[in-house]
Design a protein around this motif. Structure first.
Motif, mmCIF file in Angstrom:
data_model
loop_
_atom_site.group_PDB
_atom_site.id
_atom_site.type_symbol
_atom_site.label_atom_id
_atom_site.label_comp_id
_atom_site.label_asym_id
_atom_site.label_seq_id
_atom_site.Cartn_x
_atom_site.Cartn_y
_atom_site.Cartn_z
ATOM 1 N N ASN A 24 53.061 -31.735 29.855
ATOM 2 C CA ASN A 24 54.506 -31.741 30.090
ATOM 3 C C ASN A 24 55.274 -30.968 29.024
ATOM 4 O O ASN A 24 56.312 -30.357 29.319
ATOM 5 N N LYS A 95 70.825 -32.489 37.646
ATOM 6 C CA LYS A 95 69.796 -32.660 38.674
ATOM 7 C C LYS A 95 69.917 -34.050 39.286
ATOM 8 O O LYS A 95 69.972 -35.049 38.570
ATOM 9 N N THR A 97 68.310 -36.552 42.423
ATOM 10 C CA THR A 97 67.284 -36.779 43.444
ATOM 11 C C THR A 97 67.670 -38.022 44.230
ATOM 12 O O THR A 97 68.025 -39.041 43.638
ATOM 13 N N LYS A 127 63.855 -37.014 48.275
ATOM 14 C CA LYS A 127 62.479 -37.496 48.131
ATOM 15 C C LYS A 127 62.419 -38.971 48.508
ATOM 16 O O LYS A 127 63.449 -39.611 48.681
ATOM 17 N N ALA A 131 59.266 -41.660 44.757
ATOM 18 C CA ALA A 131 59.289 -40.346 44.104
ATOM 19 C C ALA A 131 60.561 -40.165 43.286
ATOM 20 O O ALA A 131 60.541 -39.542 42.221
ATOM 21 N N VAL A 132 61.678 -40.715 43.777
ATOM 22 C CA VAL A 132 62.931 -40.650 43.022
ATOM 23 C C VAL A 132 62.771 -41.394 41.699
ATOM 24 O O VAL A 132 63.150 -40.894 40.628
ATOM 25 N N LYS A 134 60.031 -42.053 40.104
ATOM 26 C CA LYS A 134 59.090 -41.314 39.253
ATOM 27 C C LYS A 134 59.788 -40.151 38.551
ATOM 28 O O LYS A 134 59.587 -39.918 37.354
ATOM 29 N N ASP A 135 60.618 -39.411 39.287
ATOM 30 C CA ASP A 135 61.336 -38.273 38.694
ATOM 31 C C ASP A 135 62.290 -38.725 37.603
ATOM 32 O O ASP A 135 62.431 -38.068 36.570
ATOM 33 N N GLN A 138 60.315 -39.777 34.495
ATOM 34 C CA GLN A 138 59.730 -38.637 33.786
ATOM 35 C C GLN A 138 60.778 -37.604 33.364
ATOM 36 O O GLN A 138 60.443 -36.514 32.921
ATOM 37 N N LYS A 140 62.670 -35.749 35.072
ATOM 38 C CA LYS A 140 62.739 -34.547 35.901
ATOM 39 C C LYS A 140 64.072 -34.457 36.622
ATOM 40 O O LYS A 140 64.404 -33.421 37.198
ATOM 41 N N THR A 141 64.801 -35.546 36.644
ATOM 42 C CA THR A 141 66.123 -35.568 37.259
ATOM 43 C C THR A 141 67.035 -36.438 36.395
ATOM 44 O O THR A 141 66.556 -37.321 35.676
ATOM 45 N N GLY A 144 69.338 -40.703 40.082
ATOM 46 C CA GLY A 144 68.715 -40.853 41.392
ATOM 47 C C GLY A 144 69.483 -41.852 42.233
ATOM 48 O O GLY A 144 70.168 -42.731 41.704
#
Length: 313
Positions: A24, A95, A97, A127, A131-132, A134-135, A138, A140-141, A144
């Motif tokens: 990562n 970002k 999600t 997503k 998955a939301v 998880k993002d 991590q 990534k967003t 959410g």
């Protein structure tokens, strides 16, 4: 001690893995390992217990160090954000999600937000709920949006959840269906019907539970395309289950081509729409501003908001 070391231990703690953290952060695993070992020597304590079977698990002392590391990194993000605020023409990025079915709401809020903050670039992805989460976990967003029911067992460790409003599933039928004249409907009154379903985690969970409790209905199709689901209902090919707060804003429901009916004599199945973010990531100021626009759009769209609160799930 340096910022790089703090980034390393936080990333390793998220995944309990040096290899994933290295991936990562785009560095070598040996580089991360040596850096953490150096920090542990400097502090004269072990931050992680490392083993083949369990990866890198924080020690009791390590958990306390990690808490302070999170706070330092959040403060660094605040400093960067403050510096960027002096140059508003520099593009920022947000970002988001979200679970499927919320795009119209998100875009309406986006239109008002972009009018006041044109320099912020926004990425929106659809997503599944897991998955939301998880993002968000991590990083990534930034934020959410998920649907949630207390009937579901979801791992939300490290996630802050704010329930925005609640709804319940209803039965939706064509205005030409004999069922359209009913004010309420029981499960046994629809067991001979054909079902069309939207392919989302929360509704598939509801449908599986319904089938298990009563009997499986004949399924016409399951789709990610809501327009197709609505068309099948209007053509009297099928009925569907869906949350009232999602369906109420679709034109076929608003103009009476599709009729919502309360489902009774079935166990309560309340669904919340919630906003989630990572507990260990500072939320940018413009993200908070977008959330304000989103909540305002919900009110103008006649959503029934909860008394805004954080809840544990």
């Amino acid at each position: 001690m340096n910022i790089e070391q703090l980034l390393y231990i936080v990333e390793v703690a998220k995944h309990n893995s040096l290899s994933i953290a290295a991936q990562n952060l785009h560095v070598t695993q040996s580089g991360i390992s040596q850096s953490i070992t150096s920090l542990e020597k400097e502090l004269e304590l072990k931050i992680f217990k490392r083993s083949r079977g369990h990866g890198a698990v924080p020690t009791d002392e390590g958990k306390i160090i990690l808490k302070h590391a999170y706070e330092v990194l959040r403060k660094l993000e605040e400093i960067k954000e403050t510096a960027n605020s002096f140059n508003p023409m520099e593009a920022e990025e947000l970002k988001i999600t979200a679970c499927p079915g919320l795009m119209t709401l998100l875009v309406k809020a986006l239109a008002a937000f972009k009018h006041d903050y044109p320099y912020v670039n926004i990425q929106i992805a659809e997503k599944s709920g897991s998955a939301v989460i998880k993002d968000v976990r991590q990083h990534k967003t930034d934020i959410g949006l998920i649907f949630y029911s207390t009937d579901w067992n979801i791992n939300t460790e490290g996630i802050a959840f704010e329930a925005l409003f609640e709804g319940k599933p209803k039965v939706y039928v064509s205005k030409h269906s004999p069922l359209a004249f009913l004010e309420t409907i029981t499960p046994h009154q629809i067991l001979d019907q054909t079902l069309v379903t939207y392919n989302s985690e929360f509704m598939q969970c509801f449908v599986r539970d319904f089938f298990h409790k009563y009997k499986p209905l004949k399924v016409l199709f399951t789709s990610n395309n809501m327009d197709g689901v609505l068309q099948a209902i209007m053509e009297s090919l099928a009925i569907t289950f869906a949350p009232d707060f999602i369906m109420k804003n679709y034109h076929p429901v608003m103009n009476g081509d599709i009729i919502p009916i309360d489902l009774v004599n079935h166990k309560p199945f309340n669904i919340s729409l919630g906003l989630i973010r990572s507990e260990d990531k500072h939320l940018p100021a413009f993200a908070t501003k977008y959330i304000h626009y989103l909540k305002s759009e919900m009110i103008s769209s006649n959503f029934t908001p909860l008394k805004l609160r954080a809840i544990e799930i």
